[in-house]
Design a protein around this motif. Structure first.
Motif, short mmCIF file in Angstrom:
data_model
loop_
_atom_site.label_atom_id
_atom_site.label_comp_id
_atom_site.label_asym_id
_atom_site.label_seq_id
_atom_site.Cartn_x
_atom_site.Cartn_y
_atom_site.Cartn_z
N THR A 78 44.88 48.35 24.04
CA THR A 78 45.83 48.73 25.08
C THR A 78 46.31 47.50 25.85
OG1 THR A 78 44.55 50.74 25.30
CG2 THR A 78 46.25 50.35 26.94
N ILE A 79 45.38 46.57 26.13
CA ILE A 79 45.75 45.37 26.86
C ILE A 79 46.74 44.55 26.04
CG2 ILE A 79 44.87 43.17 27.74
CD1 ILE A 79 42.25 44.76 28.42
N ILE A 80 46.51 44.48 24.72
CA ILE A 80 47.36 43.64 23.88
C ILE A 80 48.68 44.33 23.58
CG2 ILE A 80 47.55 42.52 21.62
CD1 ILE A 80 44.38 42.47 21.68
N ASN A 83 49.92 50.38 23.78
CA ASN A 83 50.32 51.54 22.98
C ASN A 83 49.14 52.51 22.90
OD1 ASN A 83 50.72 53.31 20.74
ND2 ASN A 83 52.39 51.97 20.07
N ASP A 84 49.25 53.65 23.61
CA ASP A 84 48.16 54.62 23.67
C ASP A 84 47.81 55.16 22.29
OD1 ASP A 84 48.72 54.25 26.31
OD2 ASP A 84 49.83 56.13 26.52
N ALA B 187 42.53 53.98 27.38
CA ALA B 187 43.90 53.46 27.28
C ALA B 187 44.69 53.75 28.55
CB ALA B 187 44.60 54.08 26.06
N MET B 188 44.38 54.86 29.21
CA MET B 188 45.11 55.20 30.44
C MET B 188 44.60 54.38 31.63
SD MET B 188 47.31 57.24 29.45
CE MET B 188 48.14 58.23 30.67
N LEU B 189 43.36 53.92 31.53
CA LEU B 189 42.78 53.16 32.64
C LEU B 189 43.41 51.78 32.75
CD1 LEU B 189 40.60 53.82 34.68
CD2 LEU B 189 38.91 52.80 33.17
N VAL B 190 43.78 51.20 31.61
CA VAL B 190 44.31 49.83 31.61
C VAL B 190 45.59 49.71 32.44
CG1 VAL B 190 45.28 48.02 30.14
CG2 VAL B 190 43.16 49.17 29.48
N PRO B 191 46.60 50.56 32.23
CA PRO B 191 47.81 50.43 33.06
C PRO B 191 47.58 50.87 34.50
CG PRO B 191 48.05 52.24 31.51
CD PRO B 191 46.78 51.55 31.16
#
Lengths: 105, 246
Positions: A78-80, A83-84, B187-191
């Motif tokens: 996700t950081i890179i 894209n979920d 994945a939702m935590l990152v943003p």
């Protein structure tokens, strides 16, 4: 073979549904009586992250190294890529691959 | 840096947000399908009929609570065992209460019937996607409804292939299905990351959740952690002032 729709099972589902619907509607209803001060605003803003951590962290710790590693892999993706979709696929694939290679958990 | 204190527009409905709303929950669809299939397989092992499973998907509509309930489904349903199932469902799903609470500032100006009907579609994924949209200044309620309805329909049918293929799916962990929700959450935590200060409530939430998980049987840790995190954010001072009292 089981019956098509057993009445006692339907009753249990109805009770579970009532509890769940009450949860879904109850928070919205209660907030009608709450004045959204800056303090309440901060609490609401902190909820998404807090719910995520509270729901996922014990599961991750309980799941052992494979689950923790797969979650870190999903976060790294996700950081890179931001894209979920790829993140979820990578999380699942890492766990599946690690287990196929014989790692427990 | 994003300022969350800017006034946001009240809710309105337009078709323009349907597609973006569906696109936003798109990443969840394969996982939702896999999760639903695993649930269908579990139900087949527990001797539910396919019709019963579909009814449960469409009425209870809470994946984790359904899993937890069916895993501990009693041999005989009595008022006592049904009450136990209800309590179990409540501990897992009471987080929806917090989620619908956060939607009030956005949906509050809509007619009550529209707002309350919308709350029936609250799910982890749909809500998180909607919050992210709102955080960026979005106000179109169709964004949330469009995605929510697609999630509901996918969930409704997801158990069917799993139920029918139950023998092949006896070990969903083999395919990493148990990672669907944690990976999506991560994945939702990152943003949602807006600097270490805004993450203090997350730490509070995590510590409380772990403690409750170890000390109290069942699923209370979700609501205990989430509430503690939110409360700690409320007790912290505004970022402008120095010295947090968390």
């Amino acid at each position: 073979m089981t019956d098509f729709l057993r009445s006692d099972v339907m009753l249990a589902f109805a009770v579970m549904t009532a509890v769940t619907v009450a949860s879904r509607l109850g928070g919205y209803w209660l907030m009608g009586y709450v004045n959204v001060t800056p303090r309440v605003r901060r609490m609401l803003d902190a909820l998404p992250g807090s719910i995520i951590v509270a729901a996922a962290l014990p599961v991750a710790v309980n799941g052992g190294p494979v689950v923790i590693f797969a979650i870190f892999a999903a976060m790294a993706v996700t950081i890179i890529r931001r894209n979920d979709f790829i993140a979820v696929i990578v999380g699942m694939a890492v766990a599946a691959a690690a287990r196929a290679l014989g790692f427990g958990g | 840096m994003h300022n969350t204190h800017i006034p946001k527009a009240p809710a309105y409905w337009s078709r323009a947000a349907i597609l973006p709303g569906i696109v936003a929950i798109g990443p969840m669809l394969p996982g939702t399908l896999a999760f639903g299939m695993a649930f269908g397989a579990l139900c087949a092992q527990k001797n539910f009929s396919l019709a019963e499973v579909v009814v449960m998907m469409g009425t209870v509509y809470g994946g984790l609570s359904q899993f937890v309930a069916v895993q501990s489904w009693p041999d005989v349903l009595t008022p006592g065992t049904i009450a136990t199932l209800a309590l179990l469902t409540l501990t897992v799903n009471i987080r929806f209460m917090l989620m619908s609470a956060t939607l009030r500032p956005w949906f509050g100006t809509l007619p009550a019937w529209q707002a309350y009907s919308s709350m029936l579609l609250v799910t982890d994924g749909g809500w998180l996607a909607a919050m992210r949209y709102r955080d960026r200044g979005g106000a179109d309620a169709m964004f949330y409804i469009g995605g929510g309805i697609v999630l509901y329909l996918v969930w409704l049918v997801a158990a069917i292939p799993g139920f029918l293929l139950a023998e092949q799916l006896t070990d969903p962990k083999k395919y990493g299905v148990d990672l669907v929700m944690p990976a999506f959450y991560a994945a939702m935590l990152v943003p949602a990351w807006k600097g270490p200060r805004r993450a203090i409530p997350w730490v509070v939430s995590g510590v409380v959740a772990l403690l409750v998980h170890w000390l109290v049987a069942g699923w209370w840790f979700i609501i205990a952690g989430a509430l503690s995190g939110a409360l700690s954010a409320g007790f912290m001072d505004e970022p402008e002032k120095s010295g947090a009292a968390a």
